[in-house]
Design a protein around this motif. Structure first.
Motif, PDB file in Angstrom:
ATOM      1  N   THR A  81      -4.757   5.703   6.560  1.00  0.00           N
ATOM      2  CA  THR A  81      -3.550   5.627   5.730  1.00  0.00           C
ATOM      3  C   THR A  81      -3.807   6.103   4.308  1.00  0.00           C
ATOM      4  OG1 THR A  81      -4.132   3.338   5.318  1.00  0.00           O
ATOM      5  CG2 THR A  81      -2.524   3.750   7.057  1.00  0.00           C
ATOM      6  N   SER A  82      -5.070   6.336   3.957  1.00  0.00           N
ATOM      7  CA  SER A  82      -5.366   6.783   2.587  1.00  0.00           C
ATOM      8  C   SER A  82      -5.199   8.288   2.444  1.00  0.00           C
ATOM      9  CB  SER A  82      -6.797   6.393   2.227  1.00  0.00           C
ATOM     10  OG  SER A  82      -7.673   7.012   3.176  1.00  0.00           O
ATOM     11  N   VAL A  83      -4.822   8.965   3.517  1.00  0.00           N
ATOM     12  CA  VAL A  83      -4.629  10.423   3.466  1.00  0.00           C
ATOM     13  C   VAL A  83      -3.210  10.735   3.898  1.00  0.00           C
ATOM     14  CG1 VAL A  83      -5.277  12.651   4.475  1.00  0.00           C
ATOM     15  CG2 VAL A  83      -7.042  10.945   3.925  1.00  0.00           C
ATOM     16  N   ARG A  84      -2.541  11.525   3.045  1.00  0.00           N
ATOM     17  CA  ARG A  84      -1.207  12.041   3.399  1.00  0.00           C
ATOM     18  C   ARG A  84      -1.314  13.558   3.368  1.00  0.00           C
ATOM     19  NH1 ARG A  84       4.602  10.861   0.255  1.00  0.00           N
ATOM     20  NH2 ARG A  84       5.532  12.887   0.659  1.00  0.00           N
TER      21      ARG A  84
ATOM     22  N   PHE B  52      13.500   6.174   2.075  1.00  0.00           N
ATOM     23  CA  PHE B  52      14.550   7.216   2.066  1.00  0.00           C
ATOM     24  C   PHE B  52      15.244   7.303   3.407  1.00  0.00           C
ATOM     25  CE2 PHE B  52      16.675  10.841   0.374  1.00  0.00           C
ATOM     26  CZ  PHE B  52      16.833  11.726   1.432  1.00  0.00           C
TER      27      PHE B  52
ATOM     28  N   ASP C 266       9.952   4.446  -5.571  1.00  0.00           N
ATOM     29  CA  ASP C 266       9.834   5.907  -5.434  1.00  0.00           C
ATOM     30  C   ASP C 266      10.057   6.264  -3.970  1.00  0.00           C
ATOM     31  OD1 ASP C 266       9.178   8.529  -5.090  1.00  0.00           O
ATOM     32  OD2 ASP C 266       7.414   8.462  -6.397  1.00  0.00           O
TER      33      ASP C 266
ATOM     34  N   ASN D 294       9.562   3.972   5.350  1.00  0.00           N
ATOM     35  CA  ASN D 294      10.032   5.148   4.613  1.00  0.00           C
ATOM     36  C   ASN D 294      11.410   4.818   4.042  1.00  0.00           C
ATOM     37  OD1 ASN D 294      11.156   7.640   3.898  1.00  0.00           O
ATOM     38  ND2 ASN D 294       9.914   8.742   5.392  1.00  0.00           N
TER      39      ASN D 294
ATOM     40  N   GLU E 254      10.229   8.888  -2.440  1.00  0.00           N
ATOM     41  CA  GLU E 254       9.546  10.054  -1.841  1.00  0.00           C
ATOM     42  C   GLU E 254       8.183   9.641  -1.307  1.00  0.00           C
ATOM     43  OE1 GLU E 254      10.652  13.039  -5.191  1.00  0.00           O
ATOM     44  OE2 GLU E 254      10.446  14.152  -3.301  1.00  0.00           O
ATOM     45  N   HIS E 255       7.860   8.380  -1.450  1.00  0.00           N
ATOM     46  CA  HIS E 255       6.630   7.839  -0.876  1.00  0.00           C
ATOM     47  C   HIS E 255       6.968   6.993   0.348  1.00  0.00           C
ATOM     48  CE1 HIS E 255       3.366   9.088  -3.391  1.00  0.00           C
ATOM     49  NE2 HIS E 255       3.990   8.738  -4.502  1.00  0.00           N
ATOM     50  N   GLN E 256       5.925   6.726   1.138  1.00  0.00           N
ATOM     51  CA  GLN E 256       6.064   5.780   2.235  1.00  0.00           C
ATOM     52  C   GLN E 256       5.088   4.627   1.960  1.00  0.00           C
ATOM     53  OE1 GLN E 256       5.213   9.301   3.476  1.00  0.00           O
ATOM     54  NE2 GLN E 256       7.305   9.534   2.714  1.00  0.00           N
TER      55      GLN E 256
ATOM     56  N   GLN F 132       2.917   6.747  14.446  1.00  0.00           N
ATOM     57  CA  GLN F 132       2.377   6.381  13.127  1.00  0.00           C
ATOM     58  C   GLN F 132       1.378   5.238  13.237  1.00  0.00           C
ATOM     59  OE1 GLN F 132       5.812   5.801  10.568  1.00  0.00           O
ATOM     60  NE2 GLN F 132       6.044   8.002  10.244  1.00  0.00           N
TER      61      GLN F 132
ATOM     62  N   ARG G  45       4.665   1.897   9.033  1.00  0.00           N
ATOM     63  CA  ARG G  45       4.902   2.727   7.829  1.00  0.00           C
ATOM     64  C   ARG G  45       6.388   2.675   7.483  1.00  0.00           C
ATOM     65  NH1 ARG G  45       2.899   8.695   8.424  1.00  0.00           N
ATOM     66  NH2 ARG G  45       1.019   7.546   9.075  1.00  0.00           N
TER      67      ARG G  45
ATOM     68  N   LYS H 190       3.614  14.938  -1.853  1.00  0.00           N
ATOM     69  CA  LYS H 190       4.816  15.235  -2.637  1.00  0.00           C
ATOM     70  C   LYS H 190       4.725  16.605  -3.282  1.00  0.00           C
ATOM     71  CE  LYS H 190       6.791  12.147  -5.478  1.00  0.00           C
ATOM     72  NZ  LYS H 190       6.987  10.948  -6.345  1.00  0.00           N
TER      73      LYS H 190
ATOM     74  N   TYR I  31       3.192   0.629   3.196  1.00  0.00           N
ATOM     75  CA  TYR I  31       2.863  -0.445   4.122  1.00  0.00           C
ATOM     76  C   TYR I  31       2.883  -1.741   3.307  1.00  0.00           C
ATOM     77  CZ  TYR I  31       0.940   3.155   7.234  1.00  0.00           C
ATOM     78  OH  TYR I  31       0.774   4.261   8.058  1.00  0.00           O
TER      79      TYR I  31
ATOM     80  N   LYS J 101       8.447   7.348  16.483  1.00  0.00           N
ATOM     81  CA  LYS J 101       7.868   7.212  15.132  1.00  0.00           C
ATOM     82  C   LYS J 101       6.854   6.063  15.052  1.00  0.00           C
ATOM     83  CE  LYS J 101       9.532   5.529  10.546  1.00  0.00           C
ATOM     84  NZ  LYS J 101       8.696   4.382  10.423  1.00  0.00           N
TER      85      LYS J 101
ATOM     86  N   PHE K 171       0.865  -1.195   0.000  1.00  0.00           N
ATOM     87  CA  PHE K 171       0.000   0.000   0.000  1.00  0.00           C
ATOM     88  C   PHE K 171       0.887   1.225   0.000  1.00  0.00           C
ATOM     89  CE2 PHE K 171      -4.088   1.917   1.036  1.00  0.00           C
ATOM     90  CZ  PHE K 171      -3.751   3.119   1.641  1.00  0.00           C
TER      91      PHE K 171
ATOM     92  N   ASP L 106       8.504  13.100   9.960  1.00  0.00           N
ATOM     93  CA  ASP L 106       9.678  12.613   9.221  1.00  0.00           C
ATOM     94  C   ASP L 106       9.703  13.191   7.802  1.00  0.00           C
ATOM     95  OD1 ASP L 106       7.449  11.150   8.449  1.00  0.00           O
ATOM     96  OD2 ASP L 106       8.502   9.232   8.303  1.00  0.00           O
TER      97      ASP L 106
ATOM     98  N   TYR M 191       1.273   4.945   1.075  1.00  0.00           N
ATOM     99  CA  TYR M 191       0.663   5.876   2.031  1.00  0.00           C
ATOM    100  C   TYR M 191       0.085   7.081   1.296  1.00  0.00           C
ATOM    101  CZ  TYR M 191       0.392   9.252   5.900  1.00  0.00           C
ATOM    102  OH  TYR M 191      -0.036  10.204   6.805  1.00  0.00           O
ATOM    103  N   GLY M 192      -1.199   7.373   1.609  1.00  0.00           N
ATOM    104  CA  GLY M 192      -1.867   8.518   0.984  1.00  0.00           C
ATOM    105  C   GLY M 192      -2.693   8.122  -0.219  1.00  0.00           C
ATOM    106  N   GLN M 193      -2.566   6.854  -0.636  1.00  0.00           N
ATOM    107  CA  GLN M 193      -3.390   6.419  -1.767  1.00  0.00           C
ATOM    108  C   GLN M 193      -4.518   5.540  -1.252  1.00  0.00           C
ATOM    109  OE1 GLN M 193      -1.031   5.340  -5.186  1.00  0.00           O
ATOM    110  NE2 GLN M 193       0.262   7.149  -4.955  1.00  0.00           N
ATOM    111  N   LYS M 194      -5.294   4.951  -2.189  1.00  0.00           N
ATOM    112  CA  LYS M 194      -6.573   4.412  -1.726  1.00  0.00           C
ATOM    113  C   LYS M 194      -6.595   2.913  -1.527  1.00  0.00           C
ATOM    114  CE  LYS M 194      -8.316   8.510  -1.873  1.00  0.00           C
ATOM    115  NZ  LYS M 194      -8.072   9.278  -0.623  1.00  0.00           N
TER     116      LYS M 194
END
Lengths: 221, 155
Positions: B37-40, A103, A74, A101, A76-78, B31, A99, B44, A80, B27, A45, B144, A47-50
Motif C-alpha cells: 500500500t506504500s506504492v501508488r 471521490f 483530498d 476512494n 484525489e487520494h485513496q 485491491q 481501500r 496524482k 485506509y 474492486k 493511511f 478506478d 495510499y502510496g505513502q509510507k
C-alpha cells in the motif's frame, strides 16, 4: 499503550460512512464484548505513502465512530483506516478497511428544492448539495463543482390520480406543465453521478397544491 | 450517445458505465490482494493538469501498457470467475479505445508527445520497481484511478 496484542477479538464491520465528503469511520464492538468498557484507537493511511498516522482525537475512545473528514479531505487520494480494541491490559489486532476512494464512494446528498405553482404548472428550482466543510465560516464548495456530470432524478406524485413519474435533469430549474388545477402534487429529488454504483440519499418529500382554475371560477359568477 | 474526446482523438461506441460496473464488481477483491500500500503507480502528478492535446498520447500509452503488460499476464492467474468476467469486459473495451486512438505524428507535436511520454515513464518506472505479479495486481487495482481520469474526457 502497552497491551497484550491479540488478547481480544478485533472490532468488526469497519467501514467508512461518507456523505458529501463527510467521511466517518465506524465499526462494531468485538464479538462478545458489547457493553463492556472497551476503548478504541484509530489510525489512517494515505495510499502510496509510507506511514500509518494517528488521529489524536480518536485515541482510547469509547464510541464506535471517528470523524476522519479532515484527514481524508483530498479526494484525489485513496485511504485506509484501522481500529483496535483495548480492554484493561489486553488489546486486539488491528481491524482494517478496504481501500477507500472518497471521490468514487461518497454518497451525494439531496439538492435543496424550492417549488412555486400556478394553475397548471409547478416550477422547481434545485440547489446542489454542498461539500462538507470543517468550519461553518469556511467558504462553501458545491458538489456540482466537484462532479461536473451531477444529475438529478426528479419524482413527481399526483396524490389524486396516484400516478408517479420521474425525469432526469442536469440543470437546476424545471417546469412541470399540463398539470391538473387544484391538485396536490408531491416531489422528491435524488442527486446522482454516473460512474460506480453509489447509495442514494433521497430528499424529503415536498408537496404543493396547484391553484384553482380561474376560468371556471369566473363562469360561476 | 456519449463519446471520448481526448483532444483531437475521438472514440465512439464505448459505454463508460459498463467499465465502471465491471471494475466495481471486483474492486474489493482485487485491491485486497495488493499488499504494497506504500506504492501508488498512477500518482496524482502523472494525471494532473494533462492538456486535452496531450491526453491522447498519454491514454494510448497507458491502455497499450495495460493490454500488453498487465491484462495479458494477469488473465492466466485470475482463477475467480467474477474477476475473469470483469477482466474481459475491461480488456475488450480498452482494446477498442486504444485501437481507435490516432494521435498526430506531426513534428510540431513533438514537445507535447514528449510530455506525455515523461508522464507515462513515471508510471512504468514505478511498475518495474515491483515484482511483475505484485505490479500487475496493483495496476489492476488502480483501474478506478484510470477510469476517474478518463471520465473527464467522456461527453
Amino acid at each position: 499503550v502497552l497491551c497484550i496484542s491479540g488478547g481480544l477479538p478485533k472490532p468488526t464491520n469497519i467501514t467508512f460512512l461518507s456523505i458529501n465528503m463527510r467521511n466517518i469511520l465506524q465499526w462494531s464492538p468485538p464479538e462478545g464484548l458489547q457493553g463492556t468498557e472497551v476503548t478504541y484507537t484509530v489510525q489512517y493511511f494515505i495510499y502510496g505513502q509510507k506511514k500509518w498516522l494517528n488521529k489524536s482525537e480518536c485515541r482510547n475512545i469509547s464510541r464506535t465512530c471517528c470523524d476522519l473528514s479532515v484527514e481524508t479531505s483530498d479526494y484525489e487520494h485513496q485511504y485506509y483506516a484501522k481500529v483496535k480494541a483495548i480492554w484493561e491490559t489486553n488489546c486486539s489486532k488491528w481491524a482494517e478497511t478496504g481501500r477507500f476512494n472518497p471521490f468514487l464512494e461518497t454518497q451525494i446528498g439531496p439538492p435543496g428544492i424550492a417549488l412555486t405553482t400556478d394553475e397548471r404548472s409547478i416550477s422547481i428550482v434545485l440547489t446542489a448539495p454542498e461539500k462538507w466543510k470543517r468550519n461553518p465560516e469556511d467558504s462553501s464548495l458545491s458538489m456540482q463543482q466537484i462532479y461536473s456530470n451531477l444529475k438529478y432524478n426528479v419524482s413527481v406524485y399526483n396524490t389524486q390520480s396516484n400516478r408517479t413519474w420521474s425525469q432526469c435533469v442536469t440543470n437546476h430549474t424545471l417546469v412541470l406543465s399540463w398539470l391538473e388545477p387544484d391538485t396536490l402534487y408531491c416531489v422528491h429529488v435524488e442527486s446522482f453521478v454516473p460512474g460506480p454504483p453509489r447509495l442514494a440519499q433521497p430528499s424529503e418529500k415536498l408537496c404543493v397544491r396547484t391553484l384553482k382554475d380561474q376560468t371556471s371560477a369566473v363562469k360561476v359568477k | 450517445g456519449q463519446e471520448f474526446q481526448f483532444g483531437p482523438c475521438r472514440v465512439e461506441g464505448v459505454v463508460l458505465q459498463e467499465l465502471w460496473e465491471a471494475f466495481w464488481a471486483v474492486k474489493d477483491i482485487v485491491q485486497a490482494k495488493d499488499n504494497i500500500t506504500s506504492v501508488r503507480l498512477l500518482r496524482k502528478e502523472i494525471l494532473q493538469n494533462v492538456s486535452d492535446v496531450e491526453s491522447c498520447y498519454l491514454i494510448r500509452a497507458l491502455l497499450k501498457f495495460y493490454l500488453n503488460t498487465i491484462f495479458k499476464g494477469y488473465l492466466g492467474k485470475a482463477a475467480d470467475s467474477r474477476i475473469r468476467k470483469s477482466f474481459s469486459t475491461l480488456a475488450n473495451n480498452f482494446f477498442v479505445i486504444a485501437s481507435k486512438l490516432q494521435p498526430s505524428q506531426e513534428n510540431d507535436m513533438f514537445s507535447i508527445s514528449e510530455s506525455a511520454r515523461r508522464r507515462f515513464l513515471l508510471f512504468q518506472r514505478a511498475f518495474k520497481q515491483l515484482d511483475i505479479q505484485s505490479a500487475q495486481t496493483k495496476a489492476f487495482g488502480e483501474v478506478d484511478i484510470l477510469l476517474t481520469w478518463m471520465e473527464k474526457f467522456y461527453q
